[in-house]
Design a protein around this motif. Structure first.
Motif, PDB file in Angstrom:
ATOM      1  N   GLY A   1       1.111   5.568  -0.208  1.00 56.66           N
ATOM      2  CA  GLY A   1       0.485   6.880  -0.102  1.00 56.66           C
ATOM      3  C   GLY A   1       1.254   7.868  -0.961  1.00 56.66           C
ATOM      4  O   GLY A   1       2.480   7.771  -1.078  1.00 56.66           O
TER       5      GLY A   1
ATOM      6  N   VAL B   1      -0.029   2.663   5.195  1.00 57.53           N
ATOM      7  CA  VAL B   1       0.774   2.453   3.996  1.00 57.53           C
ATOM      8  C   VAL B   1       2.184   2.025   4.382  1.00 57.53           C
ATOM      9  O   VAL B   1       2.670   2.317   5.472  1.00 57.53           O
ATOM     10  CB  VAL B   1       0.830   3.729   3.126  1.00 57.53           C
ATOM     11  CG1 VAL B   1      -0.558   4.081   2.621  1.00 57.53           C
ATOM     12  CG2 VAL B   1       1.442   4.898   3.888  1.00 57.53           C
TER      13      VAL B   1
ATOM     14  N   ASP C   1       0.849  -1.190   0.000  1.00 62.73           N
ATOM     15  CA  ASP C   1       0.000   0.000   0.000  1.00 62.73           C
ATOM     16  C   ASP C   1       0.883   1.238   0.000  1.00 62.73           C
ATOM     17  O   ASP C   1       1.793   1.369   0.830  1.00 62.73           O
ATOM     18  CB  ASP C   1      -0.918   0.009   1.221  1.00 62.73           C
ATOM     19  CG  ASP C   1      -2.046  -1.004   1.094  1.00 62.73           C
ATOM     20  OD1 ASP C   1      -2.630  -1.083   0.002  1.00 62.73           O
ATOM     21  OD2 ASP C   1      -2.326  -1.711   2.078  1.00 62.73           O
TER      22      ASP C   1
ATOM     23  N   ILE D   1       5.571   6.027   1.305  1.00 59.87           N
ATOM     24  CA  ILE D   1       5.019   7.319   0.897  1.00 59.87           C
ATOM     25  C   ILE D   1       5.880   7.867  -0.230  1.00 59.87           C
ATOM     26  O   ILE D   1       7.105   7.942  -0.107  1.00 59.87           O
ATOM     27  CB  ILE D   1       4.999   8.323   2.062  1.00 59.87           C
ATOM     28  CG1 ILE D   1       4.070   7.834   3.175  1.00 59.87           C
ATOM     29  CG2 ILE D   1       4.555   9.705   1.578  1.00 59.87           C
ATOM     30  CD1 ILE D   1       4.111   8.701   4.419  1.00 59.87           C
TER      31      ILE D   1
ATOM     32  N   TRP E   1      -3.814   5.915  -0.266  1.00 59.83           N
ATOM     33  CA  TRP E   1      -4.392   7.255  -0.250  1.00 59.83           C
ATOM     34  C   TRP E   1      -3.535   8.176  -1.104  1.00 59.83           C
ATOM     35  O   TRP E   1      -2.375   7.874  -1.393  1.00 59.83           O
ATOM     36  CB  TRP E   1      -4.534   7.825   1.163  1.00 59.83           C
ATOM     37  CG  TRP E   1      -3.325   7.734   2.050  1.00 59.83           C
ATOM     38  CD1 TRP E   1      -3.104   6.831   3.056  1.00 59.83           C
ATOM     39  CD2 TRP E   1      -2.158   8.587   2.033  1.00 59.83           C
ATOM     40  NE1 TRP E   1      -1.884   7.061   3.652  1.00 59.83           N
ATOM     41  CE2 TRP E   1      -1.290   8.132   3.054  1.00 59.83           C
ATOM     42  CE3 TRP E   1      -1.775   9.677   1.270  1.00 59.83           C
ATOM     43  CZ2 TRP E   1      -0.053   8.729   3.318  1.00 59.83           C
ATOM     44  CZ3 TRP E   1      -0.543  10.286   1.518  1.00 59.83           C
ATOM     45  CH2 TRP E   1       0.298   9.809   2.538  1.00 59.83           C
ATOM     46  N   SER E   2      -4.116   9.284  -1.521  1.00 60.35           N
ATOM     47  CA  SER E   2      -3.378  10.301  -2.275  1.00 60.35           C
ATOM     48  C   SER E   2      -3.867  11.667  -1.829  1.00 60.35           C
ATOM     49  O   SER E   2      -5.067  11.885  -1.669  1.00 60.35           O
ATOM     50  CB  SER E   2      -3.567  10.116  -3.783  1.00 60.35           C
ATOM     51  OG  SER E   2      -4.933  10.167  -4.137  1.00 60.35           O
ATOM     52  N   ASP E   3      -2.920  12.578  -1.607  1.00 65.34           N
ATOM     53  CA  ASP E   3      -3.243  13.913  -1.105  1.00 65.34           C
ATOM     54  C   ASP E   3      -2.605  14.978  -1.991  1.00 65.34           C
ATOM     55  O   ASP E   3      -1.484  14.808  -2.473  1.00 65.34           O
ATOM     56  CB  ASP E   3      -2.710  14.113   0.320  1.00 65.34           C
ATOM     57  CG  ASP E   3      -3.421  13.247   1.348  1.00 65.34           C
ATOM     58  OD1 ASP E   3      -4.613  12.952   1.149  1.00 65.34           O
ATOM     59  OD2 ASP E   3      -2.776  12.872   2.349  1.00 65.34           O
TER      60      ASP E   3
ATOM     61  N   ARG F   1      -2.638  12.438   8.748  1.00 63.56           N
ATOM     62  CA  ARG F   1      -2.638  10.976   8.679  1.00 63.56           C
ATOM     63  C   ARG F   1      -1.466  10.374   9.449  1.00 63.56           C
ATOM     64  O   ARG F   1      -1.614   9.403  10.188  1.00 63.56           O
ATOM     65  CB  ARG F   1      -2.525  10.509   7.220  1.00 63.56           C
ATOM     66  CG  ARG F   1      -3.663  10.860   6.306  1.00 63.56           C
ATOM     67  CD  ARG F   1      -3.352  10.361   4.893  1.00 63.56           C
ATOM     68  NE  ARG F   1      -4.261  10.887   3.902  1.00 63.56           N
ATOM     69  CZ  ARG F   1      -5.463  10.391   3.640  1.00 63.56           C
ATOM     70  NH1 ARG F   1      -5.889   9.352   4.320  1.00 63.56           N
ATOM     71  NH2 ARG F   1      -6.235  10.928   2.714  1.00 63.56           N
TER      72      ARG F   1
ATOM     73  N   THR G   1      -1.756  14.914   4.762  1.00 63.85           N
ATOM     74  CA  THR G   1      -0.769  13.853   4.968  1.00 63.85           C
ATOM     75  C   THR G   1      -0.218  13.893   6.385  1.00 63.85           C
ATOM     76  O   THR G   1      -0.060  12.849   7.034  1.00 63.85           O
ATOM     77  CB  THR G   1       0.381  13.992   3.950  1.00 63.85           C
ATOM     78  OG1 THR G   1      -0.134  13.804   2.628  1.00 63.85           O
ATOM     79  CG2 THR G   1       1.471  12.962   4.210  1.00 63.85           C
TER      80      THR G   1
ATOM     81  N   ALA H   1      -8.013   6.499   7.136  1.00 62.26           N
ATOM     82  CA  ALA H   1      -6.605   6.282   6.834  1.00 62.26           C
ATOM     83  C   ALA H   1      -6.298   4.809   6.601  1.00 62.26           C
ATOM     84  O   ALA H   1      -6.798   3.935   7.297  1.00 62.26           O
ATOM     85  CB  ALA H   1      -5.734   6.812   7.971  1.00 62.26           C
TER      86      ALA H   1
END
Length: 236
Positions: free
Chosen positions: A20, A70, A18, A73, A47-49, A58, A55, A67
């Motif tokens: 991010g 991950v 996973d 990152i 996730w993506s920001d 999180r 971020t 959340a």
């Protein structure tokens, strides 16, 4: 770029990573997400920001309700209002498990040493995201190892330990942003150039310098830089 590559071998059934992603450019964010998914079925986007604050919420200030934990990152270094290096440092001070890979559209040499000191596991140009080397680096970082030993990037655990090994007295309460700005001055950048790179005003740059100088008990910027160099808090 001297990236330490490993042969990841055959993926086990059900194995996944996973990831991010933080990038203030929505188009770049979508591109990175798409390329990673297309190039390796084991990679999932947790996730993506586009906003660094999300971020940090999180990873640092407390997980958001949605959340996903991950393993890696992917972090753009040119963000709005805060540098990716500062985000990396804040995450690494809190987290000793997640791998962090920096990406940038700009010359990597200006970031590499500072990002390594901030606790990341590697740095790549955005063009390199297209290469197998980057996907391999995601696997390496997910395993907690350095993806670029040749340029001084440490493993996740080593990077976490190094940041926490710096005596608090050495910092004198100076923030990561204040150290970053003093370091940029030490490398010869002007106030305007620093403000441009960090997307902040010249007045804000000078305010950070004044706060750092006060914490160190000096009045001049050059004195603050000298002390920080002596304490190995900045390079340049």
């Amino acid at each position: 770029m001297g990236t330490m590559l490993e042969n990841m071998g055959e993926k086990q059934s059900g194995f996944h990573i996973d990831v991010g992603i933080l990038d203030n450019d929505a188009c770049a964010l979508e591109m990175i997400s798409l390329l990673l998914r297309q190039r390796d079925a084991a990679i999932r986007i947790g996730w993506s920001d586009t906003n660094a604050q999300y971020t940090l919420e999180r990873m640092v200030f407390g997980p958001l309700s949605d959340a996903v934990t991950v393993k890696v990152i992917v972090l753009d270094l040119a963000l709005n209002g805060i540098s990716g290096i500062d985000v990396c440092r804040q995450i690494r001070l809190r987290d000793s498990r997640v791998g962090i890979l920096g990406v940038s559209s700009y010359a990597l040499d200006q970031y590499r040493q500072r990002l390594a000191l901030a606790g990341a596991q590697g740095l790549f140009s955005k063009q390199e995201i297209l290469s197998p080397d980057f996907v391999n680096a995601v696997h390496i970082a997910a395993s907690g190892k350095s993806a670029d030993v040749d340029h001084g990037f440490l493993s996740v655990e080593e990077a976490y330990a190094r940041l926490h090994a710096v005596p608090k007295v050495a910092h004198a309460g100076i923030s990561a942003r204040e150290l970053e700005i003093l370091g940029m001055y030490a490398r010869g950048l002007t106030t305007g150039e620093i403000g441009g790179r960090l997307n902040i005003s010249c007045a804000t740059v000078l305010s950070h310098v004044n706060h750092a100088a006060q914490k160190l008990g000096v009045r001049k910027r050059v004195e603050a830089i000298r002390i920080c160099r002596q304490r190995h808090l900045i390079q340049g």
